[in-house]
Structure formats: structure tokens, C-alpha cells
Write a protein that holds these residues in place. Structure first.
Motif, PDB file in Angstrom:
ATOM      1  N   LEU A 127      -0.290   2.084   7.691  1.00  0.00           N
ATOM      2  CA  LEU A 127      -1.601   1.651   8.173  1.00  0.00           C
ATOM      3  C   LEU A 127      -2.030   0.345   7.505  1.00  0.00           C
ATOM      4  CD1 LEU A 127      -4.188   2.391   9.829  1.00  0.00           C
ATOM      5  CD2 LEU A 127      -5.029   3.432   7.718  1.00  0.00           C
ATOM      6  N   LEU A 128      -1.880   0.324   6.154  1.00  0.00           N
ATOM      7  CA  LEU A 128      -2.354  -0.854   5.423  1.00  0.00           C
ATOM      8  C   LEU A 128      -1.492  -2.082   5.715  1.00  0.00           C
ATOM      9  CD1 LEU A 128      -3.475   0.610   1.969  1.00  0.00           C
ATOM     10  CD2 LEU A 128      -4.903  -0.260   3.829  1.00  0.00           C
ATOM     11  N   ARG A 129      -0.183  -1.861   5.900  1.00  0.00           N
ATOM     12  CA  ARG A 129       0.702  -2.980   6.245  1.00  0.00           C
ATOM     13  C   ARG A 129       0.236  -3.614   7.556  1.00  0.00           C
ATOM     14  NH1 ARG A 129       5.830  -3.619   3.727  1.00  0.00           N
ATOM     15  NH2 ARG A 129       6.675  -4.576   5.593  1.00  0.00           N
ATOM     16  N   GLU A 130      -0.100  -2.734   8.472  1.00  0.00           N
ATOM     17  CA  GLU A 130      -0.562  -3.227   9.767  1.00  0.00           C
ATOM     18  C   GLU A 130      -1.871  -4.003   9.613  1.00  0.00           C
ATOM     19  OE1 GLU A 130      -0.601  -0.111  12.787  1.00  0.00           O
ATOM     20  OE2 GLU A 130      -2.273  -1.223  13.680  1.00  0.00           O
ATOM     21  N   ARG A 131      -2.809  -3.372   8.883  1.00  0.00           N
ATOM     22  CA  ARG A 131      -4.123  -3.996   8.733  1.00  0.00           C
ATOM     23  C   ARG A 131      -4.047  -5.275   7.918  1.00  0.00           C
ATOM     24  NH1 ARG A 131      -8.424  -1.069  10.272  1.00  0.00           N
ATOM     25  NH2 ARG A 131      -9.777  -2.354   8.965  1.00  0.00           N
ATOM     26  N   ARG A 132      -3.095  -5.361   6.997  1.00  0.00           N
ATOM     27  CA  ARG A 132      -2.984  -6.546   6.152  1.00  0.00           C
ATOM     28  C   ARG A 132      -1.925  -7.514   6.689  1.00  0.00           C
ATOM     29  NH1 ARG A 132      -5.509  -5.433   1.032  1.00  0.00           N
ATOM     30  NH2 ARG A 132      -4.065  -6.650  -0.248  1.00  0.00           N
ATOM     31  N   HIS A 133      -1.456  -7.214   7.895  1.00  0.00           N
ATOM     32  CA  HIS A 133      -0.519  -8.097   8.605  1.00  0.00           C
ATOM     33  C   HIS A 133       0.739  -8.374   7.808  1.00  0.00           C
ATOM     34  CE1 HIS A 133      -3.945  -8.527  11.173  1.00  0.00           C
ATOM     35  NE2 HIS A 133      -4.651  -9.038  10.170  1.00  0.00           N
ATOM     36  N   ILE A 134       1.338  -7.337   7.260  1.00  0.00           N
ATOM     37  CA  ILE A 134       2.618  -7.486   6.575  1.00  0.00           C
ATOM     38  C   ILE A 134       3.673  -6.978   7.541  1.00  0.00           C
ATOM     39  CG2 ILE A 134       3.973  -6.900   4.530  1.00  0.00           C
ATOM     40  CD1 ILE A 134       1.204  -6.075   3.279  1.00  0.00           C
ATOM     41  N   THR A 135       4.581  -7.834   7.904  1.00  0.00           N
ATOM     42  CA  THR A 135       5.531  -7.437   8.930  1.00  0.00           C
ATOM     43  C   THR A 135       6.957  -7.539   8.430  1.00  0.00           C
ATOM     44  OG1 THR A 135       5.385  -9.676   9.747  1.00  0.00           O
ATOM     45  CG2 THR A 135       4.144  -8.002  10.953  1.00  0.00           C
ATOM     46  N   GLY A 136       7.838  -6.904   9.163  1.00  0.00           N
ATOM     47  CA  GLY A 136       9.275  -6.995   8.926  1.00  0.00           C
ATOM     48  C   GLY A 136       9.635  -6.572   7.514  1.00  0.00           C
ATOM     49  N   GLY A 137      10.516  -7.353   6.883  1.00  0.00           N
ATOM     50  CA  GLY A 137      11.030  -6.972   5.566  1.00  0.00           C
ATOM     51  C   GLY A 137      10.138  -7.391   4.422  1.00  0.00           C
ATOM     52  N   LYS A 138       8.969  -7.946   4.722  1.00  0.00           N
ATOM     53  CA  LYS A 138       8.101  -8.405   3.629  1.00  0.00           C
ATOM     54  C   LYS A 138       7.602  -7.225   2.787  1.00  0.00           C
ATOM     55  CE  LYS A 138       4.915 -11.708   4.259  1.00  0.00           C
ATOM     56  NZ  LYS A 138       3.927 -12.409   5.162  1.00  0.00           N
ATOM     57  N   GLU A 139       7.528  -7.508   1.510  1.00  0.00           N
ATOM     58  CA  GLU A 139       7.110  -6.411   0.619  1.00  0.00           C
ATOM     59  C   GLU A 139       5.627  -6.135   0.725  1.00  0.00           C
ATOM     60  OE1 GLU A 139       8.313  -5.900  -3.511  1.00  0.00           O
ATOM     61  OE2 GLU A 139       9.900  -7.363  -3.121  1.00  0.00           O
ATOM     62  N   ASP A 140       5.226  -4.894   0.401  1.00  0.00           N
ATOM     63  CA  ASP A 140       3.809  -4.537   0.383  1.00  0.00           C
ATOM     64  C   ASP A 140       3.083  -5.420  -0.626  1.00  0.00           C
ATOM     65  OD1 ASP A 140       4.711  -2.499   1.953  1.00  0.00           O
ATOM     66  OD2 ASP A 140       4.525  -0.930   0.414  1.00  0.00           O
ATOM     67  N   ASP A 141       1.835  -5.799  -0.315  1.00  0.00           N
ATOM     68  CA  ASP A 141       1.041  -6.514  -1.317  1.00  0.00           C
ATOM     69  C   ASP A 141      -0.029  -5.593  -1.895  1.00  0.00           C
ATOM     70  OD1 ASP A 141      -0.671  -6.287   0.740  1.00  0.00           O
ATOM     71  OD2 ASP A 141      -1.284  -8.400   0.786  1.00  0.00           O
ATOM     72  N   PHE A 142       0.292  -4.320  -1.860  1.00  0.00           N
ATOM     73  CA  PHE A 142      -0.610  -3.331  -2.465  1.00  0.00           C
ATOM     74  C   PHE A 142       0.286  -2.226  -3.025  1.00  0.00           C
ATOM     75  CE2 PHE A 142       0.192  -2.311   1.893  1.00  0.00           C
ATOM     76  CZ  PHE A 142       0.495  -0.965   1.879  1.00  0.00           C
ATOM     77  N   ASN A 143      -0.277  -1.395  -3.871  1.00  0.00           N
ATOM     78  CA  ASN A 143       0.542  -0.294  -4.383  1.00  0.00           C
ATOM     79  C   ASN A 143      -0.243   1.003  -4.369  1.00  0.00           C
ATOM     80  OD1 ASN A 143      -0.403   0.447  -7.312  1.00  0.00           O
ATOM     81  ND2 ASN A 143      -0.569  -1.785  -7.108  1.00  0.00           N
ATOM     82  N   ILE A 144       0.497   2.073  -4.175  1.00  0.00           N
ATOM     83  CA  ILE A 144      -0.127   3.403  -4.131  1.00  0.00           C
ATOM     84  C   ILE A 144       0.432   4.238  -5.280  1.00  0.00           C
ATOM     85  CG2 ILE A 144      -0.524   5.468  -2.741  1.00  0.00           C
ATOM     86  CD1 ILE A 144      -0.143   3.763  -0.259  1.00  0.00           C
ATOM     87  N   PHE A 145      -0.466   4.707  -6.104  1.00  0.00           N
ATOM     88  CA  PHE A 145      -0.112   5.444  -7.315  1.00  0.00           C
ATOM     89  C   PHE A 145      -0.402   6.924  -7.072  1.00  0.00           C
ATOM     90  CE2 PHE A 145      -1.534   7.069 -11.451  1.00  0.00           C
ATOM     91  CZ  PHE A 145      -0.596   6.571 -12.337  1.00  0.00           C
ATOM     92  N   ASP A 146       0.677   7.706  -7.143  1.00  0.00           N
ATOM     93  CA  ASP A 146       0.560   9.133  -6.814  1.00  0.00           C
ATOM     94  C   ASP A 146       0.446   9.944  -8.109  1.00  0.00           C
ATOM     95  OD1 ASP A 146       0.900  11.743  -6.100  1.00  0.00           O
ATOM     96  OD2 ASP A 146       2.593  11.380  -4.757  1.00  0.00           O
ATOM     97  N   THR A 147      -0.730  10.484  -8.398  1.00  0.00           N
ATOM     98  CA  THR A 147      -0.921  11.172  -9.686  1.00  0.00           C
ATOM     99  C   THR A 147      -0.050  12.406  -9.813  1.00  0.00           C
ATOM    100  OG1 THR A 147      -2.777  12.376  -8.733  1.00  0.00           O
ATOM    101  CG2 THR A 147      -3.290  10.414 -10.022  1.00  0.00           C
TER     102      THR A 147
END
Ligand code: ATP
Ligand code: MG
Lengths: 402, 249
Positions: free
Chosen positions: A242-262
Motif C-alpha cells: 500500500l505504502l509503495r503505491e502511495r509513495r510511488h515506489i515502483t519496480g525494483g526500487k527499495e522501500d523508503d520506509f521501514n516497518i518494525f515488527d515488535t
């Protein structure tokens, strides 16, 4: 017959009190070490789990950037938009609550007392994601949230520093240059697992913080509560998409956010502490074996030293088995007594180290029982050889022994 | 009546209490073998008080060890109360000792750091007596040797004569049939020795215990009813002792 043997064993232990104690020192230390290590290991695991739990179990923390120690150069990725928060709440299944967070710092002032603290702008969702009870007062009303009213819920550290024991509810304090009504006081949460006082915080509606302090609508952190029935990994993957889509990150580009799973972190840390506990316990266990050898050694000396006594016993009619049992029971009683002293010593060590290491105090019945049984078994194993030697003595030779 | 085979019959008992026939004892094997007993024949009747005398190395202690079922003959027969002791195993002999024998040693052999009472209780403990019974019998035995008030003293707190009396109390606590004493007065002065002998003689007369005692001193042997002389691993001769006339039964 066992009763008799038991009496005899106790008598002879009493007769050689100091030596008996020295004999079992190894067992005492071994049992104490094992009990202390296992208990402290469990306490540490518990502590780690509690620290993680204070972040909320089944909580995902979403931040801009590529997470700890990654990324580096380049412009800082943008913060999230309030609409991202909304989207996560609406579009992702398995999400129980979402809370945006905007942070600022500032000084809180009330009647001459002032205290510099963290200002946390969020919504009531924050208290759902990671349950945090109020000591008194109330949470935000929907009206306060949507209007971004200057109301605040204060952490216990802020409360005690500004108000001591006075009433805070309904008062108006100043924070970072604005006036705000105190509507709630949070219950004490204590230190976080990573250090830092979790109670040193003032919580306000996020709109108030954004408008009056940060001056923008950026969201620095999104907390997402995940339903127990869903896997955090799956929810994490959906949010990433969802966030990749909303932040317009496409293809092989790396995420510009991170999700920390407690939850994942919690599991990893638990595995690590358990492994460490096992290693230290194994080392402590070795000292138990050394203690057993100590018992065998002294029992052999004791058999030699008490040869004449054995001769007397045989002469007055003890059968070989009775002498064997006497020495065996003596070894077992000795090692069990050592085990008991070790258990006590272990508890003392646990209490001291718990206090020093600020660990929760726990009493683990299982390890105490196991350690005690092991000490008894050591008595049997290492007492048998000396006992058999005693039983096989010839009464005449034994009586003549000087 | 002496220790000869005929005495038991005269007492109206078909067999003597103790009968040794052709008993030999050889220590060691091969070149170092040494024959300490060379064929001992000896009968001892119930109620006798026997003093065993003889030069050093003549086999007195060896015989006593066999009589006390502590050791077995290399060859020959030892019949005690109808049991062929020479064919019993270690534990069977231990049970026989527990039931019928009391031992008094030259060196007292009390358990150190253990009260007189606990020492006397020891054989009763092995017999499996209950605590109250044990205490009562041990105190009775201490009373018999005149040491009732000393029950809580350890050997270290008692004189030699007192220690030997505790040892005798221990030996008689189980009311044994036979009391074996190997040089019981060997470590005591003559006054103390006489006291011990009077005690043994009293036990023999009034408690009906058969007493077998090794001694080097004729003064002590004088308390016995029968004196057996050993020489070179054999019974040299048997004679009636001074106490012969006082014999009861
Ligand atoms: N365990 C043994 N091994 C070898 N020889 C032994 C052993 N016990 C006794 N002997 C020998 O057997 C012989 C008889 O010994 P025993 O002890 O019966 O003599 P004793 O008549 O009691 O002498 P004493 O008056 O000195 O006590 C002695 O020559 C002794 O050296
Ligand atoms: Mg001798």
C-alpha cells in the motif's frame, strides 16, 4: 532397616560437621549456580518480553527511511501524510487500530515549576495500539481530536515534576509556549527496555501538535495494531504494498520506509536469551559434577579413616549391605543437604542479582526441584564406590586398623 | 568341669555350645603361608567362663576370631549351637554374631565422639529394635556395668576402665549367649583389671552368659572356671580354674 541407616548417617554427619560441610561445598555451589543461572535467565527473558510488550505486542511501527543502520546518503525520505494513516486503517485487513505520531519537545511550566519533556501528538488510537491505562482523567474526545484542541494527557514523570502531589486535572499548564488543559494523567509505565523513561511525555491531539508546534501535517511514525488472528508478517506485507503505491515506489526500487515488527524482535530476543541461559547453566552444571567428585573423594578418605568404625560395626553384626547402605545413605543425605543449602544460596543470589540488575524476581519451582533431585542423584552415583569399598572390608583387618 | 567333650553331657545338654574339631588356620599362600592353628579340638559348654592363655603367637586371637564367627577355619569343623559355621557365608555369620555374640576388645573400640548410650545402642540398632526399647535396653546394660549416670559421655571423656565397661555394656546389651573378650584388661592397670574381671564373672554367674576370654595374666585367669592353654597353634592342656567351685547350674 532404611530408617536405622538414616539415623546412622545423620549421626555420623553430625559427628563430622565441618568436614561434612566442606565435602558438600561443591554441590552447594553447583546447585546455587544452576538455580541462580536458570532463574536469572528466565527473569531476563521475562524482562525482555516485558520491554517488548511495553511497545505493544503485535504492533508494527512504520517510519520513513530504511531502518536502523541502513540507507545513508541522499535526501531524507519524506514523512507520511495523514491520508496514509487513514488508508492503512481503512484498506488493510487485520488492523485493529492505527495511530499517527508527530513529535516535538518543549518545556512544560506550571506555577513556577518547569520540566523539559517530549510532546507526542497522536490520536486515541495510540492507546488502543499499546494499551496504556489512565491513573486519572480521560482520553481525548472526537471533537478535541478533530479540532486539534490544546488539551494534554501527561505522563507520571511530568506530573510529579510539575505538580508534586497536587491535583493536575482541569489545570492549565504551558507547554512549548502554548497553554493547554490537563485532561488525564497516565499510569506509570517505567523504563523502556532500551533505557529511557516512558513516563516522561506529554500527549496531545496530533492536530494540535502539527498546527501549533511542528507547523506542518507530517506524520513521523505510524503505529499499527495487528489483530491476534492475523500474522504480523502478512499485515506487514500488505502495508508495504500500500505504502509503495502511495509513495510511488515502483519496480525494483527499495522501500523508503521501514516497518518494525515488535513480535518478531521479541521472538528473536527470547531465543537469544534462552540460548545464553542454557550455555551458562551447562557451565554451572559442570560444577555439580565436580562437586560429585568432591563427595566421592572425601567419602573414600572417610572410609579409610573410619576403617576401625566399620570393623566395629561388622563385628557387632552389621551385614555387608547395611554398611554399604550406611555409606551410600550418608553420601546421599550429605549431597541432599548440600543441595538444600545450595537452593537457599541460589535464592539469595537470585534476590541480590535481581535487585542489582533490576530484573523481576521470580521463584521457579521446577528448577529447584530438578536441582535438588540432581544433587541426590550425585550422592548415589559418587557415593556408591566408596560405600562398596567400606562394605567389602574384612572385619578382623578393619578392627586392627590404626 | 572342664572344657573337655564330656562336660556338656554331664550338664545334661546333648551338645556343647561350641565345638571345634581339627580346626586349622593358614595365613597366606605358597612360600609365605603360615599355619597359625594346627588342628584345634575344643568344646565349651553353656555357662562356662573360659580363660585362654598361652605365649604370644600361639594362636589365641586366631581361635577367638574363629569362635566369634569373624573368621572361618581353613580346615576342620566349628559347630555353634548346631550350626556348621565353617560353611556359612559372610552375611550369615554376621547374623549369627548379631544374635548370639558380644565382643570386648583390648583397645575398647568404641565409636569416637559418640556418647556411651549411642555406642551401647549400636548393636540394638542393627537388630532393628524400636527407639524406646533400644534406649531402655542400652540404659539397662549401662546400669549393669555401673555407668548409668555416664550415658551422655563420649569415650574421650571416660577413663580406660570406664571405656571398657561401656564396651562390655555394648557387648551385653543384646543379651548374647557368648561374650568374647580378647585381652580385655590388656590396656588397664591391675585395679581396673580386677574390676573388669569381677564384672565379667558377675555376668557369667548371674546373667548366664558364656564368657571366653584371652589373657596373659594368671591373676585374671583366676576368675575363670576353665583355663585353656595354647601352644604353637594347638591346645596344650585344659585345667579347671579357681572359680570352678562357684559354678552355678
Ligand atoms: N592376618 C594374618 N596374616 C598372617 N599371619 C597372621 C595373621 N594373623 C595372625 N597371624 C600369625 O598367626 C600367629 C598366631 O597369631 P595370633 O594373633 O592368633 O596370636 P596370639 O596368640 O593372639 O598372640 P598374642 O598373645 O601376641 O596376641 C602369629 O604368628 C601371627 O603372626
Ligand atoms: Mg592375640
Amino acid at each position: 532397616m532404611l530408617g536405622t541407616t538414616f539415623i546412622l548417617a545423620l549421626r555420623s554427619i553430625r559427628r563430622h560437621l565441618l568436614r561434612s560441610f566442606l565435602t558438600v561445598l561443591g554441590i552447594v555451589i553447583g546447585v546455587a549456580a544452576v538455580v541462580a543461572m536458570v532463574t536469572l535467565g528466565k527473569a531476563t527473558t521475562l524482562q525482555v518480553q516485558k520491554s517488548i510488550a511495553s511497545l505493544g505486542t503485535n504492533v508494527l511501527q512504520i517510519r520513513p527511511g530504511q531502518g536502523f543502520g541502513r540507507g545513508g546518503g541522499g535526501p531524507r525520505p519524506p514523512d507520511f501524510d495523514p491520508r496514509d494513516v487513514e488508508a492503512i486503517g481503512k484498506q488493510i485487513t487485520g488492523v485493529t487500530a492505527v495511530a499517527p505520531q508527530a513529535q516535538s519537545t518543549g518545556t512544560a511550566i506550571y506555577e513556577g515549576a518547569n520540566w523539559s519533556t517530549t510532546i507526542n501528538g497522536t490520536t486515541n488510537g495510540y492507546f488502543e495500539v499499546q494499551p496504556w491505562a489512565l491513573a486519572s482523567g480521560r482520553y481525548f474526545t472526537p471533537a478535541e481530536e478533530s479540532a486539534g484542541k490544546a488539551v494534554c494527557i501527561i505522563g507520571n514523570t511530568v506530573y510529579t515534576n510539575l505538580y508534586k502531589t497536587r491535583n493536575a486535572l482541569g489545570t492549565r499548564m504551558r507547554i512549548a509556549g502554548i497553554s493547554c488543559d490537563v485532561i488525564g494523567i497516565l499510569s506509570t509505565k517505567g523504563q523502556s527496555g532500551f533505557g529511557g523513561d516512558q513516563d516522561d511525555v506529554v500527549i496531545m491531539p496530533i492536530k494540535a501538535v502539527q498546527r501549533r508546534m511542528t507547523g506542518n501535517t507530517d506524520v513521523r511514525l505510524i503505529l499499527v495494531g495487528v489483530d491476534q488472528a492475523y500474522s504480523t508478517a502478512q499485515v506487514q506485507a500488505s502495508i508495504t504494498d500500500l505504502l509503495r503505491e502511495r509513495r510511488h515506489i515502483t519496480g525494483g526500487k527499495e522501500d523508503d520506509f521501514n516497518i518494525f515488527d515488535t513480535k518478531q524482535i521479541s521472538d528473536t530476543l527470547s531465543t537469544t536469551t534462552t540460548l545464553l541461559t542454557n550455555i551458562v547453566t551447562a557451565v554451572a552444571g559442570i560444577s555439580l559434577i565436580v562437586g560429585g567428585i568432591g563427595i566421592m573423594n572425601i567419602m573414600l578418605v572417610s572410609v579409610t579413616e573410619r576403617t576401625r568404625e566399620i570393623g566395629i560395626r561388622l563385628a557387632i553384626g552389621a551385614v555387608a549391605n547395611e554398611v554399604l547402605m550406611q555409606f551410600l545413605v550418608e553420601a546421599v543425605v550429605l549431597s541432599c543437604l548440600g543441595g538444600l543449602i545450595g537452593l537457599l544460596l541460589g535464592q539469595v543470589a537470585v534476590i541480590l542479582l535481581s535487585v542489582l540488575g533490576q530484573l523481576p524476581f521470580i521463584f521457579d519451582v521446577q528448577i529447584n526441584v530438578i536441582a535438588f533431585l540432581i544433587s541426590g542423584a550425585i550422592g548415589v552415583v559418587f557415593g556408591f564406590f566408596p560405600a562398596r569399598r567400606a562394605a567389602s572390608l574384612n572385619p578382623i583387618d578393619a578392627l586392627r586398623h590404626e | 568341669m572342664g572344657a573337655a567333650a564330656g562336660s556338656a553331657v554331664a550338664d545334661g545338654i546333648p551338645d556343647p555350645l561350641i565345638r571345634l574339631r581339627g580346626v586349622t588356620k593358614t595365613y597366606g599362600t605358597g612360600a609365605t603361608a603360615f599355619q597359625a592353628l594346627k588342628g584345634v579340638d575344643l568344646d565349651i559348654a553353656t555357662g562356662d567362663f573360659v580363660a585362654v592363655m598361652g605365649p604370644s603367637g600361639s594362636g589365641k586371637s586366631t581361635t577367638m576370631n574363629i569362635l566369634g564367627c569373624l573368621d572361618v577355619p581353613t580346615d576342620g569343623e566349628f559347630i555353634f549351637m548346631g550350626h556348621h559355621v565353617e560353611s556359612l557365608d559372610r552375611d550369615q555369620r554376621a547374623l549369627l554374631r548379631r544374635k548370639y555374640f558380644g565382643f570386648v576388645f583390648q583397645g575398647f573400640n568404641l565409636l569416637a565422639r559418640t556418647s556411651a548410650l549411642e555406642n551401647v545402642e549400636l548393636p540394638l540398632l542393627y537388630r532393628g529394635d524400636a527407639k524406646a526399647e533400644r534406649r531402655e535396653m542400652a540404659l539397662a546394660a549401662l546400669d549393669q556395668v555401673g555407668l548409668k549416670d555416664w550415658w551422655d559421655h563420649t569415650p574421650g571423656e571416660l577413663s580406660g576402665g570406664q571405656q571398657q565397661r561401656v564396651a562390655i555394656a555394648r557387648a551385653i546389651a543384646t543379651k548374647p549367649a557368648v561374650l568374647l573378650a580378647d585381652e580385655p584388661t590388656g590396656n588397664l592397670d591391675s585395679e581396673r583389671s580386677v574390676e573388669i574381671m569381677e564384672l565379667l564373672s558377675d555376668l557369667n554367674k548371674h546373667a548366664g552368659i558364656t564368657v571366653l576370654m584371652v589373657t596373659h595374666e594368671p591373676d585374671m585367669a583366676a576368675f575363670a572356671k576353665t583355663i585353656v592353654h595354647f601352644k604353637d597353634g594347638l591346645v596344650e592342656r585344659t585345667e579347671a580354674g579357681h572359680a570352678q567351685g562357684e559354678r552355678v547350674g
